[in-house]
Design a protein around this motif. Sequence first.
Motif, PDB file in Angstrom:
ATOM      1  N   THR A  87       0.830  -1.204   0.000  1.00 48.97           N
ATOM      2  CA  THR A  87       0.000   0.000   0.000  1.00 48.97           C
ATOM      3  C   THR A  87       0.862   1.250   0.000  1.00 48.97           C
ATOM      4  O   THR A  87       1.871   1.317   0.708  1.00 48.97           O
ATOM      5  N   VAL A  88       0.465   2.239  -0.793  1.00 49.15           N
ATOM      6  CA  VAL A  88       1.062   3.568  -0.755  1.00 49.15           C
ATOM      7  C   VAL A  88      -0.061   4.527  -0.377  1.00 49.15           C
ATOM      8  O   VAL A  88      -1.044   4.663  -1.100  1.00 49.15           O
ATOM      9  N   TYR A  89       0.108   5.189   0.764  1.00 49.88           N
ATOM     10  CA  TYR A  89      -0.970   6.018   1.306  1.00 49.88           C
ATOM     11  C   TYR A  89      -0.898   7.445   0.785  1.00 49.88           C
ATOM     12  O   TYR A  89       0.124   7.902   0.246  1.00 49.88           O
ATOM     13  N   GLN A  90      -2.006   8.162   0.972  1.00 48.90           N
ATOM     14  CA  GLN A  90      -2.114   9.548   0.524  1.00 48.90           C
ATOM     15  C   GLN A  90      -1.012  10.405   1.129  1.00 48.90           C
ATOM     16  O   GLN A  90      -0.343  11.157   0.423  1.00 48.90           O
ATOM     17  N   GLU A  91      -0.819  10.307   2.427  1.00 50.38           N
ATOM     18  CA  GLU A  91       0.271  11.011   3.088  1.00 50.38           C
ATOM     19  C   GLU A  91       1.461  10.061   3.122  1.00 50.38           C
ATOM     20  O   GLU A  91       1.408   9.011   3.741  1.00 50.38           O
ATOM     21  N   ILE A  92       2.531  10.423   2.448  1.00 46.25           N
ATOM     22  CA  ILE A  92       3.654   9.517   2.265  1.00 46.25           C
ATOM     23  C   ILE A  92       4.227   9.100   3.605  1.00 46.25           C
ATOM     24  O   ILE A  92       4.635   9.935   4.420  1.00 46.25           O
ATOM     25  N   ASP A  93       4.246   7.792   3.833  1.00 54.82           N
ATOM     26  CA  ASP A  93       4.607   7.242   5.132  1.00 54.82           C
ATOM     27  C   ASP A  93       6.060   6.768   5.122  1.00 54.82           C
ATOM     28  O   ASP A  93       6.350   5.608   5.402  1.00 54.82           O
ATOM     29  N   LEU A  94       6.957   7.690   4.768  1.00 56.02           N
ATOM     30  CA  LEU A  94       8.382   7.383   4.730  1.00 56.02           C
ATOM     31  C   LEU A  94       9.127   8.329   5.660  1.00 56.02           C
ATOM     32  O   LEU A  94       8.545   9.239   6.246  1.00 56.02           O
ATOM     33  N   LEU A  95      10.433   8.135   5.785  1.00 51.95           N
ATOM     34  CA  LEU A  95      11.245   8.906   6.729  1.00 51.95           C
ATOM     35  C   LEU A  95      12.187   9.826   5.959  1.00 51.95           C
ATOM     36  O   LEU A  95      13.170   9.365   5.366  1.00 51.95           O
ATOM     37  N   PRO A  96      11.919  11.120   5.953  1.00 56.15           N
ATOM     38  CA  PRO A  96      12.709  12.044   5.138  1.00 56.15           C
ATOM     39  C   PRO A  96      14.159  12.180   5.590  1.00 56.15           C
ATOM     40  O   PRO A  96      15.004  12.614   4.812  1.00 56.15           O
ATOM     41  N   ASN A  97      14.460  11.817   6.857  1.00 60.52           N
ATOM     42  CA  ASN A  97      15.821  11.944   7.358  1.00 60.52           C
ATOM     43  C   ASN A  97      16.695  10.739   7.020  1.00 60.52           C
ATOM     44  O   ASN A  97      17.890  10.721   7.331  1.00 60.52           O
ATOM     45  N   LEU A  98      16.111   9.727   6.350  1.00 60.31           N
ATOM     46  CA  LEU A  98      16.876   8.576   5.889  1.00 60.31           C
ATOM     47  C   LEU A  98      17.103   8.674   4.387  1.00 60.31           C
ATOM     48  O   LEU A  98      16.448   9.448   3.693  1.00 60.31           O
ATOM     49  N   THR A  99      18.046   7.872   3.887  1.00 60.27           N
ATOM     50  CA  THR A  99      18.320   7.879   2.452  1.00 60.27           C
ATOM     51  C   THR A  99      17.191   7.192   1.696  1.00 60.27           C
ATOM     52  O   THR A  99      16.360   6.487   2.277  1.00 60.27           O
TER      53      THR A  99
END
Length: 507
Positions: A87-99
């Motif tokens: 699943t890819v959600y509307q609000e991107i559920d990733l960590l911007p401080n990681l590569t």
Amino acid sequence: MDSTVAPVVEIRGATVRFVSETALDSVDLRLRPGEVHSLMGENGAGKSTLIRALTGVRPLDEGSILIDGVPTRFSSPADALRAGISTVYQEIDLLPNLTVAENICLGREPRRLGLIDVRRMRQVAADALRSLGVEVDPASLLGTHPLAVQQLVAIARAISADVKVLVLDEPTSSLDADEVAELFRVIRELKARGVAILFVSHFLDQVYEICDRVTVLRSGRLVGEYLTRELLRIDLVEKMLGRRMEQLDTVHPPAWEESTATSALSARGLTVGTGVVNADLDLAEGEVLGVAGLLGSGRTELARALTGIDRPDAGALRLHGRAVRFTGPRSAMRLGVVYSSENRRTDGIIGELSVLDNITLALQAQRGILHRISAARRRELAASWVEALHIRPADVNRPAATLSGGNQQKVLLARLLALAPGVVVLDEPTRGIDVGAKVDVQNLVGDFAENGLAVVFISAELEEVLRVSHRVAVMRDGRIADVRTAAELSPDSLLVLVAQGEEDVDG
């Protein structure tokens, strides 16, 4: 598409209950390999609940899920992922401080001698990105990339596992036209590989461009499954709403005369970094001023500067004719200037709190901890706004996260109105909500103006800007490039102003 192809995933008789409410009532869904399938319905129709069931977040109370014809039960999202559902959600559920590589491989990093194999991890990420035709340095920090690239990285993460089904929940809500085209290129590539894609969006034109089939829900029940090419758009909307289009209220901004208007808020030479450059703006009482511009044009930066969130580097603000200098959003609120962010999830609704707490939160913060509002007064206040804005369900004790997107937006509006403001700045207030809820919110904006409030209305949808506004400010490259009355513009002429400039507009 061939209806005889066996579904890779089939949901039969899905039923989910929350205490006394039935969120899903015997719903069926079939996802076939190599198809893009849209899930449509008003906010509160049951789409999110069905997705949660499909992805292992919420178990079914009744019904079954079959993967390649085999009955399966998911007790967690990890179970669904192992079954090939990402699943890819509307609000991107990733960590911007990681590569980029760390985000793609997060939780399943390749290891060597017990340690993360960084070289192998970057190779895995590069392969996933390359398979989508995306050129991004896996060693770069995710947060340095624009939103569209982050969206593609989220998809690369989803397909880096053995994916059979990809769920895209409002994937285009923050993308401009070029970025949507790039995303659709990726979707078509995945479709050609035989991936089944569930595409959830409120943009009808996008549904008709990319989807082969559509399933419509209404009030938690299945309306039907249709081939997109065989379903007229007006018929789709009417199936979603359960009523004919002409029964929807028509949005018209209230009568307003610029020559006799009283100034509410004005800016001269407003500058914030490169996001807002030497902006002049005038907003009158009872006026809805639309702000139109491409992503990155400075729309949100202008909203934040007007409401004390970002301090200007230069320029001056006047409120009701008097010079003001906001030291922060609280000082702006004390003077009657309030802001609703485009991001309900991170800057708006606090999902774990009740509707009552969300509505009264800002008012209590404004009064301070030593001047607490009584429980009876808080309940009375929340209940009055729930009734006035038609928030459904009308239960002030319900956690706000369980409401549909449209009703969450109304809760945020209630929070602002409880402060009795004079100026309301709304950034994408209808983003990610269905056509019926959009009309509700647009009508509320008209009501605000009719009651004397000054409203700044920011939207990426140009037709919506024209529908609700008296005047439209066009932003390009951080500057207010033009201001026109809405009556003299069409969606096409406004698009030319937004994208190219006044010299390209005929007449």
